[in-house]
Design an enzyme around this catalytic site. Structure first.
Site, PDB file in Angstrom:
ATOM      1  N   THR A  23       1.021  -1.376   0.415  1.00 42.46           N
ATOM      2  CA  THR A  23       0.165  -0.022  -0.284  1.00 42.46           C
ATOM      3  C   THR A  23       1.289   1.693  -0.207  1.00 42.46           C
ATOM      4  O   THR A  23       0.689   2.566  -0.308  1.00 42.46           O
ATOM      5  CB  THR A  23      -1.054   0.653   1.233  1.00 42.46           C
ATOM      6  OG1 THR A  23      -1.837  -0.964   1.153  1.00 42.46           O
ATOM      7  CG2 THR A  23      -1.728   1.187   1.287  1.00 42.46           C
ATOM      8  N   HIS A  38      -2.264  14.850   3.961  1.00 40.25           N
ATOM      9  CA  HIS A  38      -3.480  15.704   4.398  1.00 40.25           C
ATOM     10  C   HIS A  38      -3.505  16.551   6.311  1.00 40.25           C
ATOM     11  O   HIS A  38      -2.803  16.389   6.663  1.00 40.25           O
ATOM     12  CB  HIS A  38      -4.464  14.503   4.878  1.00 40.25           C
ATOM     13  CG  HIS A  38      -4.776  13.810   3.639  1.00 40.25           C
ATOM     14  ND1 HIS A  38      -5.635  14.023   2.498  1.00 40.25           N
ATOM     15  CD2 HIS A  38      -4.286  12.283   3.773  1.00 40.25           C
ATOM     16  CE1 HIS A  38      -5.296  13.032   1.675  1.00 40.25           C
ATOM     17  NE2 HIS A  38      -5.305  12.380   2.305  1.00 40.25           N
TER      18      HIS A  38
END
Length: 478
Positions: free
Chosen positions: A40, A49
């Site tokens: 991943t 973020h």
């Protein structure tokens, strides 16, 4: 007998290893692939973020904000690319204004600083290529972009420098509880440990379920992407998001730290935990949705497409902590977006649990600084000429698209946890990531790998395992 074994050398496992290396501990990382950053962690948006999306009070919310706060300092310590560019969440309809206000309030509850709702004129002044249909946007100045490979590799290298062992091509097949801890049967033999950290990405539920009656369920959520050439890299200056939906933050458009433009991802729940193929339907969906928020996307400049998987746990939160009915087994599971942002804080949390459980003492020899691969393009002409005089390998350009020299590739191979494949070199140096996508530089890179590793060319792989690029010899074909 290890004190701690970490399963998985992705960004979460490597962050845990790096933070754990601050203490006197015998620990190792077991990774089924041939290198760090092969799951991943290698195929995602590379976004840091701000922290307005996760529900207040969740681990996602807390660790996102903490990870964001730490990223700048960590980038300086470990020398990986990071830029705090900011982000915009685009609202194109009056009905979305309430959702925009809700995101702002949620972010403020989470501790995100500087959030501001901008009107149409303010948005277009910041980003002229945002759709002219925009009526407002949530601006988050603390958001940023990072090289996911750079972060993951830096964490792992520094952990290894401080005494954490890494074993590759070592797939965990079974875990059994013992009187002293756990016994792990792997493809490369048996390992024994007092504590296990389960940082296995989309496979974390399988390992959890081997030791606990309380089951986890992780769904691989596939996201497909387009990567555009550097000539399109300045189409936007910040990360441009759509208003989030039930499957996530939607298709985004963002610059990368290396000057490209990234568009994606889609969000499709699948069953195959290795299903990273792209599809015509998925790539078409990207093109359609991205154009809703950014005008004039130069999709003719796409140089490659790829897909990655997010480890979506059913409760949609990170699962971090000791398993109640399996003492000594520490979950680090369900680490989906904003997992990359949260990695520094995830590592802190996992190491903190182990410090308390094992009564660990501080490692007096811990070295928190790491120097990445030298980038000659950041040198003056005089400095570069002097470097080449001292080491002519830096004057031999192997990858013309990214202007990567043989010196950089040699560094990638011989540094801690060095590259052993074409993809390993690519992740560390960007050789092969340019416009021609390794069409020109692969043969020379393979020659260097074979020479430096003492292997025949036929043994060099793209990404370990059976991914060989040369089969047989001229004699075999005659």
């Amino acid at each position: 007998m290890y004190d701690v074994i970490i399963i998985g050398a992705g960004v979460s496992g490597s962050a845990a290893a790096r933070e754990l290396s601050r203490y006197q501990v015998r620990a190792c990382v077991l990774e089924k692939a041939e290198d760090v950053c092969c799951g991943t962690s290698k195929a995602n948006s590379g976004i840091v973020h701000a922290g307005y999306d996760a529900a207040p009070g969740t681990l996602m919310a807390k660790l996102n904000v903490r990870g964001n706060d730490r990223m700048g300092e960590l980038a300086e310590e470990l020398d990986f690319p990071f830029s705090r560019k900011g982000s915009l969440v685009i609202c194109r309809e009056e009905e979305g204004l309430l959702a925009l206000e809700e995101l702002k309030k949620r972010g403020e509850l989470n501790g995100v600083q500087g959030l501001e709702i901008l009107n149409r004129e303010q948005v277009l002044e910041l980003e002229p290529n945002v759709t002219k249909d925009v009526i407002a946007a949530l601006y988050a100045p603390s958001a940023g972009i990072v090289c996911p490979f750079g972060l993951n590799i830096a964490l792992a290298e520094n952990a290894n420098r401080n005494g954490i062992e890494f074993y590759f091509n070592t797939e965990v097949m079974d875990i059994r509880k013992t009187e002293k801890g756990f016994l792990l049967e792997t493809s490369a033999g048996v390992y024994e440990t007092k504590y296990v950290v389960n940082a296995a990405g989309v496979y974390a539920d399988q390992f959890h379920n081997m030791v606990s009656r309380e089951k986890l369920h992780i769904t691989p959520r596939k996201g497909e992407y387009y990567l555009l050439d550097k000539s399109a890299g300045d189409h936007v200056s910040r990360t441009i998001f759509a208003l989030p939906g039930k499957l996530g933050k939607g298709v985004l458009v963002t610059p990368t730290v290396h000057g490209n433009l990234l568009v994606g991802p889609t969000a499709e729940d699948i069953e195959d935990k290795d299903g990273v193929n792209t599809t015509p339907e998925g790539l078409a969906a990207i093109a359609g949705k991205a154009g809703q928020n950014v005008s004039g996307l130069p999709l003719k400049k796409v140089i490659t497409s790829f897909a990655g998987l997010r480890a979506h746990e059913d409760r949609h939160d990170f699962v971090i902590g000791e398993v109640q009915d399996a003492p000594g087994f520490i979950d680090c599971a369900g680490i989906e977006s904003p997992g990359l942002t949260s990695a520094p804080a995830v590592g802190e949390m996992v190491a903190g649990i182990l410090k308390d459980k094992l009564n660990l003492e501080v490692n007096p020899g811990f070295q928190g600084k790491r120097k990445g691969i030298l980038d000659p393009s950041k040198l003056t002409m005089e400095e570069r000429n002097e470097l080449i005089r001292q080491n002519p390998a830096y004057g031999s350009i192997i990858c013309r698209c990214e202007m990567i020299s043989e010196g950089e590739i040699l560094d990638a191979i011989h540094r801690p946890l060095g590259a052993r494949s074409l993809d390993g070199v690519k992740r560390r140096t960007r050789a092969g990531m340019g416009r021609c996508q390794a069409g020109f530089c692969s043969p020379r890179t393979m020659e260097i790998l074979a020479r430096e590793l003492g292997e025949p060319m036929e043994a060099v792989t793209k990404s370990g395992g059976g991914s060989r690029l040369i089969v047989g010899t001229n004699k075999d074909r005659i």
